[in-house]
Design a protein around this motif. Structure first.
Motif, mmCIF file in Angstrom:
data_model
loop_
_atom_site.group_PDB
_atom_site.id
_atom_site.type_symbol
_atom_site.label_atom_id
_atom_site.label_comp_id
_atom_site.label_asym_id
_atom_site.label_seq_id
_atom_site.Cartn_x
_atom_site.Cartn_y
_atom_site.Cartn_z
ATOM 1 N N CYS A 80 72.231 -18.787 28.800
ATOM 2 C CA CYS A 80 72.457 -17.095 27.841
ATOM 3 C C CYS A 80 73.479 -17.267 26.902
ATOM 4 O O CYS A 80 74.733 -17.313 27.208
ATOM 5 C CB CYS A 80 72.209 -16.271 28.191
ATOM 6 S SG CYS A 80 72.015 -14.520 27.048
ATOM 7 N N PRO A 81 72.763 -17.601 25.721
ATOM 8 C CA PRO A 81 74.553 -17.365 24.267
ATOM 9 C C PRO A 81 75.228 -16.132 24.100
ATOM 10 O O PRO A 81 76.504 -15.827 23.697
ATOM 11 C CB PRO A 81 73.392 -17.292 23.375
ATOM 12 C CG PRO A 81 71.861 -17.353 22.803
ATOM 13 C CD PRO A 81 72.166 -17.031 25.196
ATOM 14 N N ASN A 82 74.772 -15.543 25.105
ATOM 15 C CA ASN A 82 75.278 -13.988 25.448
ATOM 16 C C ASN A 82 76.510 -14.347 26.050
ATOM 17 O O ASN A 82 75.894 -13.731 27.581
ATOM 18 C CB ASN A 82 74.363 -12.522 25.311
ATOM 19 C CG ASN A 82 74.895 -11.372 25.460
ATOM 20 O OD1 ASN A 82 76.095 -10.871 25.573
ATOM 21 N ND2 ASN A 82 73.917 -9.801 25.923
ATOM 22 N N ASP A 83 77.594 -14.017 26.361
ATOM 23 C CA ASP A 83 78.076 -13.793 27.454
ATOM 24 C C ASP A 83 78.419 -13.167 27.976
ATOM 25 O O ASP A 83 78.688 -13.251 29.806
ATOM 26 C CB ASP A 83 79.514 -14.335 26.829
ATOM 27 C CG ASP A 83 79.797 -15.571 25.854
ATOM 28 O OD1 ASP A 83 79.306 -16.269 26.325
ATOM 29 O OD2 ASP A 83 81.020 -15.432 24.835
ATOM 30 N N GLY A 84 77.908 -11.663 27.475
ATOM 31 C CA GLY A 84 77.895 -10.606 28.916
ATOM 32 C C GLY A 84 76.554 -10.420 29.260
ATOM 33 O O GLY A 84 76.205 -8.994 30.509
ATOM 34 N N CYS A 85 75.953 -11.273 28.914
ATOM 35 C CA CYS A 85 74.470 -11.455 30.334
ATOM 36 C C CYS A 85 74.604 -11.281 30.892
ATOM 37 O O CYS A 85 75.458 -11.938 31.954
ATOM 38 C CB CYS A 85 73.600 -12.230 29.646
ATOM 39 S SG CYS A 85 71.933 -12.266 30.517
ATOM 40 N N GLU A 86 73.193 -10.115 32.303
ATOM 41 C CA GLU A 86 73.879 -10.469 33.933
ATOM 42 C C GLU A 86 73.549 -11.991 34.636
ATOM 43 O O GLU A 86 74.111 -12.430 35.175
ATOM 44 C CB GLU A 86 72.527 -9.908 33.797
ATOM 45 C CG GLU A 86 72.227 -9.680 35.682
ATOM 46 C CD GLU A 86 73.698 -8.652 36.403
ATOM 47 O OE1 GLU A 86 74.207 -9.258 37.691
ATOM 48 O OE2 GLU A 86 74.374 -8.208 35.250
ATOM 49 N N THR A 87 72.491 -12.704 33.518
ATOM 50 C CA THR A 87 72.750 -13.907 33.695
ATOM 51 C C THR A 87 74.299 -15.074 34.727
ATOM 52 O O THR A 87 74.237 -16.307 34.854
ATOM 53 C CB THR A 87 71.943 -15.418 33.073
ATOM 54 O OG1 THR A 87 72.383 -14.949 31.781
ATOM 55 C CG2 THR A 87 69.926 -14.505 32.813
ATOM 56 N N HIS A 88 75.099 -14.664 33.219
ATOM 57 C CA HIS A 88 76.529 -15.021 33.528
ATOM 58 C C HIS A 88 77.148 -14.255 34.826
ATOM 59 O O HIS A 88 77.971 -15.539 35.623
ATOM 60 C CB HIS A 88 77.077 -15.417 32.549
ATOM 61 C CG HIS A 88 76.645 -15.540 31.124
ATOM 62 N ND1 HIS A 88 77.381 -17.231 31.115
ATOM 63 C CD2 HIS A 88 75.844 -15.618 29.885
ATOM 64 C CE1 HIS A 88 77.037 -17.171 29.799
ATOM 65 N NE2 HIS A 88 76.010 -16.123 29.169
#
Length: 400
Positions: A335-343
């Motif tokens: 995910c390009p969102n660094d704050g996403c739960e997937t990270h």
């Protein structure tokens, strides 16, 4: 009276024993064979010489020989030349707008044949060989699949939507054995013919998914956007290029897809994704993307590449996509969102939606399903006045 010449007595032949030079090795070998036989060991098969191994390999056609075979196939099909087939009504019928009413993702199927010299260049570039399975999507009259099998010895597949083109393709394939025999009798044309499988169908139909993805190399002649804007998908449905991108994502790791126009829907490659991470101060990751990308300029004149190419046109590029990742791993992206739960859970976003009738073969995701962050991807600018990005949801305006 002449003196009689003395005759030397003949030396008696000495019986060879194990102690004689060379005899010991022979006796030793015999004893070893007996010992192995009594122990139940199986003698290894004698190794073939390098010359006999080379002779046993199947012979293939050279490019000039295949060109002669192709000319003979056209004559057998009742045409004076292959170029005459290109202009036949049964072949060109799909070129006009609204020629198709049975598929929701296109309203016409533009025809353009990829020429033999360009095919040879393509095969060299991807290292196509006998162990591989090659696929031509939009195979037309089937000449590329025939050339792959006849000159590289691989299994070759072709998928074509138009009935008239497929009828001619099957006719050409059916005459391959006899045509090869007339050009080079040492080549087993019947064996080459058996390596070719042609199928009529729609590339967006899930029924063909295994046929389209269970291969090593996919080629798509999508030159001049004939699988995008010119296929007539409009803004109401995904383009054929979007479906090709989704099919590529379902290939096994190591599989390659070669196109003549970029597949913008794939998003960033592994190198590009890690370049974006570096700009954000993040370390590179091996799973930042599920493919690598390179583009290579053809060394041929455009008129020698496709039937509609013209001398002086810009040099054609081969866009080569290679699936990467651990063996048997499904395609996914970060995910390009660094704050996403997937990270936080160290998980990837599945690259495609599940296969559904309205989604064709299961298209690539536009966004992360967890945080709804839109994926990064290149933009296709079709018009100076109207700058848009083609997505699975249609044309979306791109801000300046």
């Amino acid at each position: 009276m002449a003196a009689r010449r003395a005759v030397l007595p003949r030396a008696k032949k000495k019986k060879r024993t194990a102690d004689d030079d060379g005899g010991g090795a022979v006796v030793g070998k015999n004893r070893e064979k007996k010992r192995r036989a009594s122990a139940g060991a199986v003698e290894p098969a004698p190794q073939k010489s390098q010359k006999s191994q080379k002779y046993s390999e199947p012979r293939l056609l050279s490019l000039p020989a295949f060109t002669r075979v192709l000319a003979d196939l056209a004559l057998r099909a009742g045409y004076p030349s292959v170029h005459a087939i290109d202009g036949a009504g049964a072949v060109k019928v799909g070129n006009r707008i609204s020629a198709l009413t049975t598929t929701r993702f296109q309203n016409r199927a533009q025809y353009g044949r990829f020429l033999p010299a360009a095919a040879a260049e393509l095969f060299d570039r991807v290292g196509l060989a006998a162990p591989h399975v090659f696929l031509d999507i939009g195979s037309g009259i089937g000449t590329l699949a025939l050339q792959a099998a006849a000159t590289r010895g691989c299994r070759a597949r072709g998928l074509e939507l138009m009935a008239g083109r497929m009828r001619i393709a099957e006719e050409l394939r059916g005459g391959l054995a006899a045509a090869v025999r007339g050009v080079d009798g040492a080549v087993d044309g019947a064996d080459l013919q058996r390596r070719i499988e042609l199928r009529r169908g729609d590339l967006t139909d899930p029924a063909h998914l295994d046929f389209l993805t269970g291969v090593d190399v996919i080629f798509v002649n999508n030159y001049e956007c004939i699988f995008a804007a010119r296929s007539g998908g409009g803004t109401k449905a995904a383009s054929l290029d979007d479906h090709v991108a989704a099919l590529f994502s379902k290939m096994a790791v190591g599989g390659r897809c070669v196109t003549l126009e970029p597949l913008y829907g794939l998003g960033p490659s592994l190198a590009q994704a890690n370049g974006n991470r570096k700009k954000r101060g993040l370390p590179p990751r091996d799973d930042a993307s599920f493919f690598e990308y390179e583009h290579v300029e053809s060394k041929l004149d455009p008129s020698d590449i496709t039937t509609w190419g013209s001398t002086g046109a810009p040099q054609l590029l081969y866009h080569i996509y290679t699936r990467v990742g651990p063996p048997q791993s499904p395609a996914g992206f970060l995910c390009p969102n660094d704050g996403c739960e997937t990270h936080h859970t160290n998980s990837l976003v599945p690259a495609t939606y599940d296969t559904r009738p309205e989604q064709g073969v299961g298209l690539l995701r536009d966004a992360c399903p967890t945080c709804q962050q839109i994926r990064d991807r290149p933009v296709r600018r079709r018009s100076v006045k109207k700058r848009v990005e083609w997505t699975c949801k249609g044309e979306i305006a791109v801000p300046d």
